[in-house]
Design a protein around this motif. Structure first.
Motif, PDB file in Angstrom:
ATOM      1  N   ILE A   2      27.527  64.514  31.269  1.00 36.93           N
ATOM      2  CA  ILE A   2      28.932  64.795  31.611  1.00 36.93           C
ATOM      3  C   ILE A   2      29.179  64.496  33.082  1.00 36.93           C
ATOM      4  CG2 ILE A   2      30.640  66.659  31.915  1.00 36.93           C
ATOM      5  CD1 ILE A   2      29.454  67.894  29.313  1.00 36.93           C
ATOM      6  N   THR A   3      28.279  64.935  33.953  1.00 38.65           N
ATOM      7  CA  THR A   3      28.468  64.672  35.388  1.00 38.65           C
ATOM      8  C   THR A   3      28.360  63.178  35.692  1.00 38.65           C
ATOM      9  OG1 THR A   3      26.122  65.100  35.873  1.00 38.65           O
ATOM     10  CG2 THR A   3      27.626  66.959  36.072  1.00 38.65           C
ATOM     11  N   TRP A   4      27.512  62.458  34.954  1.00 35.21           N
ATOM     12  CA  TRP A   4      27.388  61.007  35.168  1.00 35.21           C
ATOM     13  C   TRP A   4      28.682  60.315  34.787  1.00 35.21           C
ATOM     14  CZ3 TRP A   4      27.827  56.290  32.894  1.00 35.21           C
ATOM     15  CH2 TRP A   4      27.187  55.207  33.517  1.00 35.21           C
ATOM     16  N   LEU A   5      29.247  60.677  33.644  1.00 34.12           N
ATOM     17  CA  LEU A   5      30.454  60.008  33.161  1.00 34.12           C
ATOM     18  C   LEU A   5      31.678  60.329  34.015  1.00 34.12           C
ATOM     19  CD1 LEU A   5      29.929  60.461  29.327  1.00 34.12           C
ATOM     20  CD2 LEU A   5      30.157  58.270  30.502  1.00 34.12           C
ATOM     21  N   THR A   6      31.701  61.515  34.620  1.00 29.36           N
ATOM     22  CA  THR A   6      32.864  61.916  35.426  1.00 29.36           C
ATOM     23  C   THR A   6      32.636  61.730  36.921  1.00 29.36           C
ATOM     24  OG1 THR A   6      32.083  64.224  35.466  1.00 29.36           O
ATOM     25  CG2 THR A   6      33.627  63.609  33.716  1.00 29.36           C
ATOM     26  N   ASP A   7      31.400  61.360  37.297  1.00 28.38           N
ATOM     27  CA  ASP A   7      31.055  61.176  38.710  1.00 28.38           C
ATOM     28  C   ASP A   7      31.447  62.408  39.520  1.00 28.38           C
ATOM     29  OD1 ASP A   7      30.060  59.884  40.940  1.00 28.38           O
ATOM     30  OD2 ASP A   7      31.953  58.897  41.414  1.00 28.38           O
ATOM     31  N   ALA A   8      31.092  63.577  38.999  1.00 29.31           N
ATOM     32  CA  ALA A   8      31.429  64.854  39.638  1.00 29.31           C
ATOM     33  C   ALA A   8      30.243  65.806  39.491  1.00 29.31           C
ATOM     34  CB  ALA A   8      32.678  65.453  38.996  1.00 29.31           C
ATOM     35  N   PRO A   9      30.112  66.774  40.401  1.00 30.50           N
ATOM     36  CA  PRO A   9      28.948  67.660  40.368  1.00 30.50           C
ATOM     37  C   PRO A   9      29.113  68.873  39.456  1.00 30.50           C
ATOM     38  CG  PRO A   9      30.255  68.141  42.305  1.00 30.50           C
ATOM     39  CD  PRO A   9      30.946  66.999  41.603  1.00 30.50           C
ATOM     40  N   VAL A  10      30.114  68.851  38.569  1.00 31.12           N
ATOM     41  CA  VAL A  10      30.377  69.999  37.687  1.00 31.12           C
ATOM     42  C   VAL A  10      30.485  69.540  36.237  1.00 31.12           C
ATOM     43  CG1 VAL A  10      31.461  71.459  39.438  1.00 31.12           C
ATOM     44  CG2 VAL A  10      32.862  69.798  38.196  1.00 31.12           C
ATOM     45  N   SER A  11      30.076  70.433  35.317  1.00 29.07           N
ATOM     46  CA  SER A  11      30.073  70.059  33.901  1.00 29.07           C
ATOM     47  C   SER A  11      30.731  71.099  33.002  1.00 29.07           C
ATOM     48  CB  SER A  11      28.627  69.834  33.426  1.00 29.07           C
ATOM     49  OG  SER A  11      27.877  71.037  33.515  1.00 29.07           O
ATOM     50  N   HIS A  12      31.184  72.213  33.564  1.00 35.13           N
ATOM     51  CA  HIS A  12      31.799  73.268  32.745  1.00 35.13           C
ATOM     52  C   HIS A  12      32.853  73.986  33.570  1.00 35.13           C
ATOM     53  CE1 HIS A  12      32.211  76.272  29.621  1.00 35.13           C
ATOM     54  NE2 HIS A  12      31.929  77.248  30.462  1.00 35.13           N
ATOM     55  N   ALA A  13      33.912  74.459  32.885  1.00 35.07           N
ATOM     56  CA  ALA A  13      34.998  75.177  33.559  1.00 35.07           C
ATOM     57  C   ALA A  13      35.270  76.495  32.844  1.00 35.07           C
ATOM     58  CB  ALA A  13      36.265  74.324  33.580  1.00 35.07           C
ATOM     59  N   ALA A  14      35.623  77.508  33.631  1.00 33.71           N
ATOM     60  CA  ALA A  14      36.007  78.813  33.095  1.00 33.71           C
ATOM     61  C   ALA A  14      37.028  79.410  34.066  1.00 33.71           C
ATOM     62  CB  ALA A  14      34.789  79.718  32.926  1.00 33.71           C
TER      63      ALA A  14
END
Length: 297
Positions: A26-38
């Motif tokens: 998920i982080t690779w595909l979004t180029d971001a250091p986060v993979s979950h939100a709450a």
């Protein structure tokens, strides 16, 4: 920053789960250091999240250990976050969309991302889509329909704000998936494709677990020696149509024979323009500001 500093409505964005290949992909595909939100719920130590089998409330201190939590807060003064909490409560009280695990988020990201995957990557994506199709097909066969189409963790947080009223509206500016590339997405290519053969009547169960599938995907995506042929296989495009058909059935409460792949693709396309990733909430949402990080061992 400490857990006790949290306020109701704070958006919580989690670094990848340790040893989780789904999180890494998920982080690779979004180029971001986060993979979950709450989101913080009612009191600082409580959080609400979209996670299988349904939206739930969890103890923040139990979910935080081993991960960095980036805390985002609305950048304008609001005295009362009750409208946002009320929307979250509605989802908690049985109105939540059908919850899939993070493999669903990964699958949707693969459909929306503007790239041409290598032949090896395409074969793994095909297996992931078949797995997700099988899970949604189970819902149709058991007549377990949601009130809406499935929703991922970051979309849940975003919708809680959107449905709370104008004062809480969030926007995504130049989201990663939208401004990512001039190339077409797999979904766009599937829209132009005529399905050759449906596998819905003969989905062969893949015994590989979700994490192993994600591991194979991550390694294939990161292997620069595996060059894409420039074309997407008919098998993969057919599988996207199969997935879209069962998604249409689930979201519209239809039996499979009445569900239509083109309408399912239309649902996915409409959703893509509003799709929000955890990385978007971190980097592309001007109404949210980063106020600090929490890291518990």
């Amino acid at each position: 920053m400490d857990v006790r500093d949290l306020q109701a409505g704070d958006v919580l964005l989690f670094s990848p789960e340790e040893d989780s290949w789904i999180s890494k992909a998920i982080t690779w595909l979004t180029d971001a250091p986060v993979s979950h939100a709450a989101m913080t719920y009612q009191i600082p130590t409580k959080m609400v999240e979209e996670t299988p089998p349904a939206v739930r409330v969890a103890e923040a201190t139990m979910r935080f250990p081993g991960r960095t939590v980036h805390v985002m807060r609305l950048n304008k003064p609001i005295d009362d976050f009750k409208p946002v909490m009320d929307v979250a409560a509605q989802y908690l009280n049985g109105e939540a969309p059908y919850a899939m695990n993070n493999l669903y988020l990964l699958g949707i990201l693969l459909l929306y991302k503007k790239f041409t995957p290598s032949d090896t990557t395409q074969r793994v994506i095909l297996r992931i889509l078949k797995r997700l199709t099988e899970k949604l097909l189970d819902a149709i066969n058991q007549h377990k329909y949601p009130d809406k189409h499935p929703m991922v963790c970051s979309q849940f947080v975003f919708e809680c704000y959107q449905e709370a009223g104008k004062a809480f509206h969030l926007t995504i500016k130049q989201g990663k998936l939208q401004s990512d590339s001039s190339r077409a997405s797999l979904l766009h290519k599937a829209f132009k494709h005529k399905r050759q053969q449906s596998q819905l009547g003969n989905l062969q169960s893949d015994k590989t677990d979700d994490e192993q599938l994600a591991k194979e995907l991550y390694k294939a995506m990161n292997d620069e020696t595996l060059l894409a042929s420039g074309t997407v296989s008919d098998d993969l495009l057919d599988a996207i149509h199969d997935f879209a058909q069962v998604l249409h059935g689930v979201s519209q409460q239809l039996d499979l024979d009445k569900a239509d792949p083109k309408q399912g693709i239309a649902i996915l396309q409409a959703q893509s323009s509003m799709f929000v990733t955890p990385g978007d909430l971190l980097r592309h949402c001007p109404e949210l500001r980063h106020i600090g990080d929490i890291k518990l061992k």
